[in-house]
Each structure stands twice: as structure tokens, then as C-alpha cells.
Design an enzyme around this catalytic site. Sequence first.
Site, mmCIF file in Angstrom:
data_model
loop_
_atom_site.group_PDB
_atom_site.id
_atom_site.type_symbol
_atom_site.label_atom_id
_atom_site.label_comp_id
_atom_site.label_asym_id
_atom_site.label_seq_id
_atom_site.Cartn_x
_atom_site.Cartn_y
_atom_site.Cartn_z
ATOM 1 N N HIS A 1 9.744 8.618 -5.211
ATOM 2 C CA HIS A 1 9.145 7.746 -4.688
ATOM 3 C C HIS A 1 10.121 6.678 -4.283
ATOM 4 O O HIS A 1 10.683 6.087 -5.396
ATOM 5 C CB HIS A 1 7.829 7.531 -5.410
ATOM 6 C CG HIS A 1 6.928 6.475 -4.597
ATOM 7 N ND1 HIS A 1 6.039 6.891 -3.783
ATOM 8 C CD2 HIS A 1 6.925 5.103 -4.513
ATOM 9 C CE1 HIS A 1 5.207 5.863 -3.536
ATOM 10 N NE2 HIS A 1 5.890 4.751 -3.863
ATOM 11 N N ALA A 2 10.359 6.141 -3.232
ATOM 12 C CA ALA A 2 11.420 5.313 -2.716
ATOM 13 C C ALA A 2 11.144 3.817 -3.578
ATOM 14 O O ALA A 2 9.932 3.519 -3.984
ATOM 15 C CB ALA A 2 11.293 5.112 -1.250
ATOM 16 N N HIS B 1 11.963 -1.132 5.010
ATOM 17 C CA HIS B 1 11.024 -1.587 4.008
ATOM 18 C C HIS B 1 11.914 -1.810 2.867
ATOM 19 O O HIS B 1 11.909 -3.269 2.211
ATOM 20 C CB HIS B 1 9.957 -0.903 3.627
ATOM 21 C CG HIS B 1 9.020 -1.334 2.782
ATOM 22 N ND1 HIS B 1 8.034 -2.044 2.969
ATOM 23 C CD2 HIS B 1 9.189 -1.289 1.416
ATOM 24 C CE1 HIS B 1 7.420 -2.592 2.081
ATOM 25 N NE2 HIS B 1 7.960 -1.659 0.768
ATOM 26 N N GLU B 2 12.523 -0.918 2.511
ATOM 27 C CA GLU B 2 13.483 -0.981 1.004
ATOM 28 C C GLU B 2 14.474 -1.859 1.076
ATOM 29 O O GLU B 2 14.779 -3.088 0.221
ATOM 30 C CB GLU B 2 13.869 0.256 0.645
ATOM 31 C CG GLU B 2 12.964 1.418 0.180
ATOM 32 C CD GLU B 2 11.901 0.996 -0.562
ATOM 33 O OE1 GLU B 2 10.742 1.428 -0.536
ATOM 34 O OE2 GLU B 2 12.064 -0.139 -1.495
ATOM 35 N N HIS C 1 1.067 5.134 -7.205
ATOM 36 C CA HIS C 1 0.966 3.529 -7.826
ATOM 37 C C HIS C 1 0.100 3.648 -8.878
ATOM 38 O O HIS C 1 0.385 2.567 -9.704
ATOM 39 C CB HIS C 1 0.658 2.610 -6.911
ATOM 40 C CG HIS C 1 1.616 2.322 -5.651
ATOM 41 N ND1 HIS C 1 1.658 3.627 -4.782
ATOM 42 C CD2 HIS C 1 2.342 1.671 -5.455
ATOM 43 C CE1 HIS C 1 2.895 3.497 -4.042
ATOM 44 N NE2 HIS C 1 3.219 2.195 -4.166
ATOM 45 N N TYR D 1 0.048 -4.865 -0.798
ATOM 46 C CA TYR D 1 0.318 -4.154 0.363
ATOM 47 C C TYR D 1 -0.617 -4.540 1.414
ATOM 48 O O TYR D 1 -0.373 -4.472 2.802
ATOM 49 C CB TYR D 1 0.313 -2.645 0.343
ATOM 50 C CG TYR D 1 1.573 -2.121 -0.681
ATOM 51 C CD1 TYR D 1 1.287 -1.699 -1.956
ATOM 52 C CD2 TYR D 1 2.853 -2.262 -0.239
ATOM 53 C CE1 TYR D 1 2.175 -1.288 -2.687
ATOM 54 C CE2 TYR D 1 3.894 -1.939 -0.951
ATOM 55 C CZ TYR D 1 3.532 -1.407 -2.252
ATOM 56 O OH TYR D 1 4.717 -1.128 -3.470
ATOM 57 N N GLU E 1 6.591 -7.409 -0.046
ATOM 58 C CA GLU E 1 6.412 -6.254 0.827
ATOM 59 C C GLU E 1 6.358 -6.471 2.236
ATOM 60 O O GLU E 1 6.719 -5.530 2.897
ATOM 61 C CB GLU E 1 4.944 -5.811 0.459
ATOM 62 C CG GLU E 1 4.766 -5.361 -1.143
ATOM 63 C CD GLU E 1 5.860 -4.548 -1.417
ATOM 64 O OE1 GLU E 1 6.345 -4.612 -2.755
ATOM 65 O OE2 GLU E 1 6.476 -3.631 -0.678
ATOM 66 N N ARG F 1 -13.417 5.079 -1.485
ATOM 67 C CA ARG F 1 -12.823 6.001 -0.073
ATOM 68 C C ARG F 1 -13.857 6.350 0.857
ATOM 69 O O ARG F 1 -13.561 6.224 2.023
ATOM 70 C CB ARG F 1 -12.152 7.427 -0.912
ATOM 71 C CG ARG F 1 -11.152 7.018 -1.640
ATOM 72 C CD ARG F 1 -9.754 7.132 -1.151
ATOM 73 N NE ARG F 1 -9.393 8.697 -1.134
ATOM 74 C CZ ARG F 1 -8.212 9.097 -0.373
ATOM 75 N NH1 ARG F 1 -7.430 8.019 0.312
ATOM 76 N NH2 ARG F 1 -7.836 10.278 -0.381
ATOM 77 N N HIS G 1 13.494 -5.487 0.636
ATOM 78 C CA HIS G 1 13.283 -5.956 -0.748
ATOM 79 C C HIS G 1 14.795 -6.344 -1.131
ATOM 80 O O HIS G 1 15.033 -7.426 -1.760
ATOM 81 C CB HIS G 1 13.087 -4.919 -1.836
ATOM 82 C CG HIS G 1 11.433 -4.375 -1.583
ATOM 83 N ND1 HIS G 1 10.602 -5.507 -1.668
ATOM 84 C CD2 HIS G 1 10.778 -3.409 -1.425
ATOM 85 C CE1 HIS G 1 9.372 -4.921 -1.774
ATOM 86 N NE2 HIS G 1 9.450 -3.854 -1.532
HETATM 87 C C1 LIG Z 1 12.100 -1.369 -9.000
HETATM 88 C C2 LIG Z 1 10.704 -1.489 -8.055
HETATM 89 O O1 LIG Z 1 9.579 -0.869 -8.290
HETATM 90 N N1 LIG Z 1 10.896 -2.328 -6.877
HETATM 91 C C3 LIG Z 1 10.130 -2.402 -6.022
HETATM 92 C C4 LIG Z 1 10.100 -3.371 -5.130
HETATM 93 C C5 LIG Z 1 10.089 -4.730 -5.796
HETATM 94 O O2 LIG Z 1 8.943 -4.979 -6.284
HETATM 95 O O3 LIG Z 1 11.126 -5.529 -5.707
HETATM 96 C C6 LIG Z 1 9.814 -1.009 -5.202
HETATM 97 O O4 LIG Z 1 10.572 -0.580 -4.624
HETATM 98 N N2 LIG Z 1 8.527 -0.428 -4.956
HETATM 99 C C7 LIG Z 1 8.421 1.112 -4.483
HETATM 100 C C8 LIG Z 1 7.484 0.849 -3.116
HETATM 101 C C9 LIG Z 1 7.948 2.201 -2.194
HETATM 102 C C10 LIG Z 1 6.843 2.482 -0.937
HETATM 103 C C11 LIG Z 1 5.452 2.157 -1.462
HETATM 104 O O5 LIG Z 1 5.175 2.446 -2.295
HETATM 105 N N3 LIG Z 1 4.659 1.849 -0.102
HETATM 106 C C12 LIG Z 1 3.236 1.788 -0.393
HETATM 107 C C13 LIG Z 1 2.307 1.103 0.450
HETATM 108 C C14 LIG Z 1 3.136 1.050 1.795
HETATM 109 C C15 LIG Z 1 2.725 1.750 2.861
HETATM 110 C C16 LIG Z 1 3.421 1.384 4.113
HETATM 111 C C17 LIG Z 1 4.286 0.448 4.280
HETATM 112 O O6 LIG Z 1 4.807 0.416 5.580
HETATM 113 C C18 LIG Z 1 4.821 -0.313 3.341
HETATM 114 C C19 LIG Z 1 4.161 -0.031 1.924
HETATM 115 C C20 LIG Z 1 3.011 3.509 -0.556
HETATM 116 O O7 LIG Z 1 3.585 4.120 -0.240
HETATM 117 O O8 LIG Z 1 1.730 3.738 -0.627
HETATM 118 C C21 LIG Z 1 7.337 3.722 -0.653
HETATM 119 C C22 LIG Z 1 7.774 3.596 0.917
HETATM 120 C C23 LIG Z 1 7.596 2.316 1.234
HETATM 121 C C24 LIG Z 1 7.576 1.547 0.044
HETATM 122 C C25 LIG Z 1 7.971 -0.357 -2.373
HETATM 123 O O9 LIG Z 1 9.274 -0.394 -1.992
HETATM 124 O O10 LIG Z 1 7.022 -1.276 -2.136
HETATM 125 ZN ZN LIG Z 2 7.981 -2.511 -0.965
#
Ligand SMILES: CC(=O)N[C@@H](CC(=O)O)C(=O)NC[C@H](CC1(C(=O)N[C@@H](Cc2ccc(O)cc2)C(=O)O)CCCC1)C(=O)O
Ligand SMILES: [Zn+2]
Length: 623
Positions: free
Chosen positions: A327-328, A357-358, A487, A497, A385, A463, A361
Amino acid sequence: VAFASTDCQLITDENEAWAFVNRVNDESQEVYFKSIQASWNYNTNLTDHNSQLSVEAKLVEAAFEKEVAANASRFNWTAFQNETLKRIFKKASDIGSASLPEDRLTKLKVIESELERLYSSAQLCDDDSTCNNLDPGLTRILAESRDYDKLLWAWFGWRNVSGRKMRNLYKEFVNISNEAARANGYADTGEYWRSWYDMDNLREECQKLYEQLKPLYLNLHAYVKRKLIDKYGEDKFPSTGQIPAHLLGNMWAQSWGNLYSDLLQPFKNKPSVDVTEALKEQNYTAQKMFEVSEEFFTSLGLIPMPEEFWNHSMIVKPDDGRDVVCHASAWDFLNQKDFRIKQCTDITMSDLITTHHEMGHIQYYLQYKNLPVVFRRGANPGFHEAVGDVMSLSVSTPKHLKEIGLLEEVVDDEESDINFLLSQALKKIAFLPFGYLIDQWRWSVFNGETSPEDYNKKWWDLRCKYQGVSPPVQRTEDDFDPGAKYHIPGNTPYIRYFISEVTQFQFHQALCEAANQTGPLYKCDIYNSNDAGTKLGDMLSLGSSKPWAVAMEKVTGNTTMDAGAIIEYFQPLITWLEKQNEGMDIQWDEACPTDLPVYTLPTQSPEPETTDPTGTGNVVFPN
Ligand SMILES: CC(=O)N[C@@H](CC(=O)O)C(=O)NC[C@H](CC1(C(=O)N[C@@H](Cc2ccc(O)cc2)C(=O)O)CCCC1)C(=O)O
Ligand SMILES: [Zn+2]
């Protein structure tokens, strides 16, 4: 005159307080760096040894935070004049799970580590030889297969090997997490998480935004459901009006973009906006995708990725057999030097967006890296986010994709605009109810409204009600479907989000103005605009040193979350969808269907389709 005993012992000298703060700030960088590094090592190599090291480092971090909070309480900080000093003390005193006794904290961290590993190492095997993780195998099947039974096999199977195994661990996690929240004066973990928004009406604000956006979601849902009925047949759809959860191109039905090219594109005779094929034809690598993303940020005058980022990030899934958290995620090591992304990058448009997105951050981390450690966070979690997604709103325009060579031609007419807006809505609008309901479920679990016996019932009630998505087969309390979504076992809050989906359009609108983009909002591309970059950078560099309304005002001139921008962006599509759905019932029942079939996982997965859906050969269904 008798002084209040405690007051006269409290230190009131603000200079002494600054000296304390500066010393703690330096020490904390060392402690956090060690703990984050141990966590990184575990996430990129999920072994018992690394789990133990990570838990130990977190205990050291917690002991440090506890000591700092105890020392901070010797100061009469609530009476300080200097606002910034007061804000630093307030944040240093709010230490979360660190307030637990060591034995309870150890149990909590071990449970969190186990939940993370269960999720990330879960595999679905259809016989003793062929197994699939979520990334990439099952994700690709949900994205690409159009075979009802194969989708059901992957959807059901994933929940068996992930969520189903977590129920008891999660129940224990909730109890200890709430103990910590109560030790810090919060009623439960949900109230602690909501406190990060400095608002006493966060729930009402989110509900209001959801209600404003509901008509658009209902129209999109109706359009997509009709197209899916054409594909799979009316008999596959419940009389209650929901869409079966496994048919939407995504393991959680949270983003429907994967259905666009073959099932949903409104005007087939116009160029597609999904550049996945182009990325593959042009032999894009993960590295190239990251460089394209970085170039967008630097085109605005924002900060480039440092050397350490390129040398130590993990941007492809390791092929040495290691179990990693695919998970990214983006990482700030809080030493003002190390910033990394960990991502099992797939060469798809969806992952190009995720890369932005990453990197959003990382940009935030870089912008606030010289602030006191307690201020190195987003103005609120939703802001963190939004950064990368704001960039993606420009990058995903056909005009921009053509400019960077991923689209051959851009046709500038109404039908092409509808094609583009629908593809955007399948990600941004489809996501809204999902982004809204995850923490509705979790808050209700933390505050005791939802007991463990009702975990799965409450999940599907939400849901079915909000998302208009229902389980394709019967679910029971032996299942734990929330655990099948990262999550929940990953313990990452989610309302951020939903907030980001709304605020990112407010930021986009403001930055487009700064970039003198005059056309419709959905055509705006802020590429190469230093004015837009400066406006955004000035907000990012505040970190969490100011209330989020102050940060928002710096960019948009407003101080509240507002759905006006996202509605303006999608207006042409709203009009078009309303026409498509004229005279049809676009509602569904609040309640889930009750007459669902019971399904048992076949040991052999269903017959393969004519073409191998993953295109990689690693999902082989024996004939
Ligand atoms: C060390 C740590 O944890 N760092 C935090 C960052 C921080 O807090 O500093 C972090 O990297 N969190 C991971 C998380 C990953 C992703 C995610 O979980 N996305 C949600 C929701 C979503 C859906 C669509 C969209 O366009 C954007 C988001 C999902 O996939 O359900 C997966 C791919 C996208 C972002 C993230 O980057 O937010
Ligand atoms: Zn994020």
C-alpha cells in the site's frame, strides 16, 4: 493570602519555556528518526525481527513523549502570551497512545504490527501453485475482469484471507486504543481523531457537504448501474436498487475509473482519456513516472526531490520474495534530510495519479521541514491529502496529457468534455460516499454504538445506504469486511480523504485564478505557473503552526470547506447526467437486500476468460 498550591510552582517565564522547547525539539528529531527508520525497515521487509525492532523503537518514542509532556506540565503554558509558544506546548502535551502504561502500549503496538502484516502478506491461492496478493494480482482482476464469477471469486476470496482473520485482534485494538484516548481526556479514539480539525462541528460540516453532493452521486450511480445491467443482466442486481460491490472495477468499489474504457465512455468515437496504454507503449518505468511527477512540481517553482529521496525510496515491489507493505505511502523521517516514498508502482494511469498524490505529501514535508517538529504536519489531515490531488487535477487534463506526450490528439468539443468529466467523476464523485462512511463506521465502533457482534452488519448498512453498493452474497458476523480495507488494519483515519476531495477543488480554483487560467475550471492546467506555486508553497510552509482556516484563507481567501468548487467543476456533467436519467428512479433502498445467496469459495477459481485478464500470466486459472 494562600496561593493556589500548583500555580506558584508552575514556571511562567516564557524565555525559559522557549529554551525547553528548543532543547526538546532537537532531542525529538533523534528519537523520531530512529522510530520511523525502524518502521520503514519493517514496512519494507515484514519479518518478526523487524516487527520487534519497530515495536521497541515505538516504546522508546512513547517514553520520550511521556517525559516531554510531564516536563511541559511544569509550565503555566495555558497562560502564555506568545500564541506560537502556547500552540507548541498544546501539541507537545497531546501524546496519544504514549500515555498508556508500557505493558498496554506494548500490546497495542504488537497488535497494530500484526494487523498490518496480516493485511500486507495475505494471499489468495486457487490451488497449491497459484497464489495472488492484493497487489498486483487481485487488484488487476477487479480492474480488468468482466466475468461475474471470477470477480466474485476474487472479491470473496480476498475477504476470507484478510478481514476474516482480523476480527478478534481488531476488537482488542479498539479497547486499548480507547483506553489511551480516555487517559488524554477524550471520550474515545474517534473524538481524539476529530480533535485534529480544531472544530466542534466537524461531523455536521461533513454531513452538510455530503448532502450537497448527494444529487450528483445519485445521478452518476444511476448511469453506471444501467450500463452494468446491460453488461451483466438485470437478474444479477438486487430489487433494493444497490449495485453488487464486486462489479465496479475496484476491490472496495471506491473508485470506478477502471470501467471507463469499455463500459462507461459516453462517446466512443472520441479519443479516450485513459493513458495506461500509452504509458506501456512508451515503456514508462516507475522511475520515469516519478520524474514526470517531480517535473510538474518544479514547473511551479516548488521544491525538487532531494538526493536521499531518489537513493532510498522503494518505488517498485521487490522481486526477492520479501513481504512488504505494498500500500503506497510517503515518509517524513523528521531529520530534515530523509524523505521517501514506498510504492509497488504499476504502469497504469491510476498509479501515475497515485505517484502525484504521494509526491504531494513529500512536497508538504519539504516545505515545512524547518519548523518545530510539532508543527511538521498538515494544517489539518485533509490538507495533506489534497496537495498531490490538486496537481493531478491539472495533470489529468487532456491538454496536459498531450503536452507531456501521453495523448496524441485532443478534440475540443462538448462530447469530449463529457468523456473527460465522466472519467474524472468515476474517481472523484464515486469516492465521496466511501470517503464519508469509513469513519462513520469507525467512530461508531470507538464510541460503543457498534458492538463487535454488529461490526459487519453496521459496515454493510452504511455501504448499502450511502454508497448504494451491496454484498453480492450473504455476509455474516464470522466475516469482518472492514478489515479487507487497508486503513482499518493500518489504523489510518479516513475522513481526511473526504475532506480532501472537497477542499482540493477549492485549492484548484484558487490556483487556476493565480495562474490566470480563464476557461472553465475542468480545463484548467496550472503547469509552469510560478504564481500558483508561490501561493501554494506559502500555505504549505505553515505546516500545522496556524489553525487550518488561516492556511486555507492564504490560498482561497475563504475560511470554510465549501462544495461550490467541485460542483462548478462538474456542472456540465451534472446537466448531461440529469438528461440521461430523465424520468428514471435514481434512488435505492437504505437497507441491504436480504435474499442473498450463500457462496462457498471454489477451490478451483472460475473458468478463465478468453484473454488472460492480468496480461501478465501470473494469474493462471487451470482449465
Ligand atoms: C507514513 C504514512 O502513513 N504516510 C501517509 C501520508 C502522511 O500522512 O504524511 C501515507 O502515505 N498514507 C498512505 C496513503 C496511500 C493512498 C491511500 O490510502 N489512499 C486512500 C484514499 C484515496 C483515494 C483516492 C485518492 O485520489 C486519494 C486517496 C485509499 O486508497 O483508500 C494509496 C494511494 C493514494 C493514497 C496516502 O498517501 O494517503
Ligand atoms: Zn495521502
